[in-house]
Design an enzyme around this catalytic site. Structure first.
Site, PDB file in Angstrom:
ATOM      1  CG  LEU A 245     -23.686  -6.239  -8.655  1.00  0.00           C
ATOM      2  CD1 LEU A 245     -22.406  -6.544  -7.888  1.00  0.00           C
ATOM      3  CD2 LEU A 245     -24.429  -7.529  -8.996  1.00  0.00           C
ATOM      4  CE1 TYR A 246     -24.481   0.518 -14.519  1.00  0.00           C
ATOM      5  CE2 TYR A 246     -24.981   2.285 -12.972  1.00  0.00           C
ATOM      6  CZ  TYR A 246     -24.594   1.869 -14.231  1.00  0.00           C
ATOM      7  OH  TYR A 246     -24.314   2.790 -15.203  1.00  0.00           O
ATOM      8  CB  ALA A 247     -22.611   1.721  -7.700  1.00  0.00           C
TER       9      ALA A 247
END
Length: 434
Positions: A245-247
């Protein structure tokens, strides 16, 4: 019987003073009026108290819901003077830069570098508890000693940002504020949307209406390459397969910044950082947590990929990253919009900032053992599906050509500097806590 009963009833309304007599109906009406007047007053007071209580509860609910992000008061003459003084430029053709995430790892180093050469720098940071806030506040003390004012606030606070732009008259924005960490996204996904998407949009909204518009340099991430297997990673490679999700939020940020560049004429440069490390780093990073556990005699967990292949990272020393950030500011063209309207196409760039020399995680641990003069208790496990990728490797051809970017610190040298800082900061002397 009736007359005596009536007489007895009338005696109830006889005056206590001889010679005076109250008419029964008048006295009764007066008592009735007093009763209702008193009741109405009490009702009005009760209604007022209920409304006041409801208002307080509603306000408290608002405060509680917003306290996570907007807890610190700002404003006032003294506060404004600090912002203006910190934004003051002290070199010819210098910049006035708003640095978001200024008390973070990269933010602190970039802010100091800019101030050292005479640029005006104002920082903003929300000092969240993703990792120990005391480390961020220690960084803040260093910034304060360098005459850099760091505002405690959230980039989602549009009123605060608007005031900072009004006072600082920023020529550039170095946007480094973000919710970092790949694995933490599985625990608290909303924090990534709040900081990395909503916060970015709030900041860009302020930038687009500023007059003049600032040039924006911001931190994307090498994580956007996701499941890409082509190495080394180049800016032209596909980035539509995020592994975390960070990416995904960083990739969304690249699309959002492109939109604001296209519609509003904001000059924007995105920087894809590759595994930044060094003194004053983030405690959630592997090299940092490994150091802590080795010093404490605890086992460290080392992940392995498919077929027991060691994970590898393109570790990039903080000083090299700072040089890339500053060069991006120096080469950024002016934005082309005014009052939220674009006059002509504006500059849009994305660069990799890495070291170009990937090192396996076990090799990195070996370097730490050498500098710490202690052996690690290694525990090898298969890499879980938590968003990590097996390797990263930067192609920096574009950054070298356009920015003059040239990383100069190898991992052995960089970790030696980190270990020296770590032992000093946490009070270790010859392997023992002081």
């Amino acid at each position: 019987m009736r007359s005596s009963a009536v007489a007895a009833e009338e005696e109830l309304f006889l005056p206590s003073t001889p010679g005076k007599y109250k008419d029964r109906s008048t006295s009764f009406n007066r008592h009735l009026h007093r009763c209702f007047a008193s009741t109405s007053t009490m009702f009005l007071w009760a209604l007022f108290l209920v409304a006041l209580t409801a208002a307080y509860i509603s306000f408290q609910s608002f405060v509680d819901s917003g306290s996570r992000y907007f807890t610190t008061a700002w404003g006032g003459i003294q506060w404004e003077r600090q912002v203006v003084a910190s934004a003051q430029i002290h070199r010819e053709n210098g910049f006035s830069v708003l640095v978001t995430g200024a008390a973070g790892f990269v933010g602190t180093h970039v802010s100091l570098a800019l101030k050292k050469r005479g640029d005006g720098v104002v920082g903003i940071d929300n000092f969240n508890s993703y990792y120990d806030p005391s480390l961020k506040r220690a960084r803040r003390k260093i910034l304060n000693s360098g005459k850099i004012f760091v505002v405690e606030g959230d980039i989602n606070d549009a009123r605060l940002l608007g005031k900072l732009f009004e006072l600082g008259q920023f020529t550039h924005v170095m946007h480094l504020a973000a919710q970092a960490g790949v694995r933490y996204a599985m625990e608290n996904p909303h924090s990534y949307v709040h900081s990395n998407i909503a916060g970015l949009v709030t900041l860009l909204e302020i930038c687009k209406t500023a007059d003049p518009q600032p040039a924006v340099v911001w931190a994307s991430s090498s994580s956007v390459y996701g499941l890409n297997e082509k190495v080394p990673f180049s800016e032209s490679d596909r980035t539509d397969q995020p592994a975390s999700l960070y990416a995904a939020t960083k990739k969304a940020g690249e699309e959002i910044t492109h939109t604001y560049n296209h519609i509003y004429g904001l000059s924007i440069t995105g920087l894809r950082f590759f595994t930044v490390y060094g003194p004053w780093g983030r405690p959630d990073m592997a090299y940092f947590s490994f150091t802590r556990n080795i010093m404490q005699g605890k086992a460290i967990t080392i992940y392995r990929g498919k077929n027991q292949v060691d994970l590898a990272r393109d570790f990039t020393y903080i000083d090299d990253i700072v040089k890339g950030c500053v060069a991006s500011l120096d080469t950024a063209e002016k934005s082309t919009g005014s009052g939220g309207k674009k006059r002509r196409p504006a500059q849009y760039r994305i660069f990799n900032l890495g070291n170009t020399s990937p090192v396996t995680v076990p090799m990195m641990v070996g370097i730490l053992e050498k500098h710490l003069k202690m052996k690690a208790k290694r525990n090898f496990v298969d890499m879980p599906g938590n968003g990590d990728v097996p390797f990263t490797h930067a192609n920096i051809t574009a950054a070298r050509r356009e920015l003059g970017y040239k990383p100069g610190t190898d991992l052995t040298t960089g970790l030696k500097k980190f270990v020296k800082w770590y032992l000093s900061y946490y009070g270790y002397n010859h392997g023992r806590a002081v």
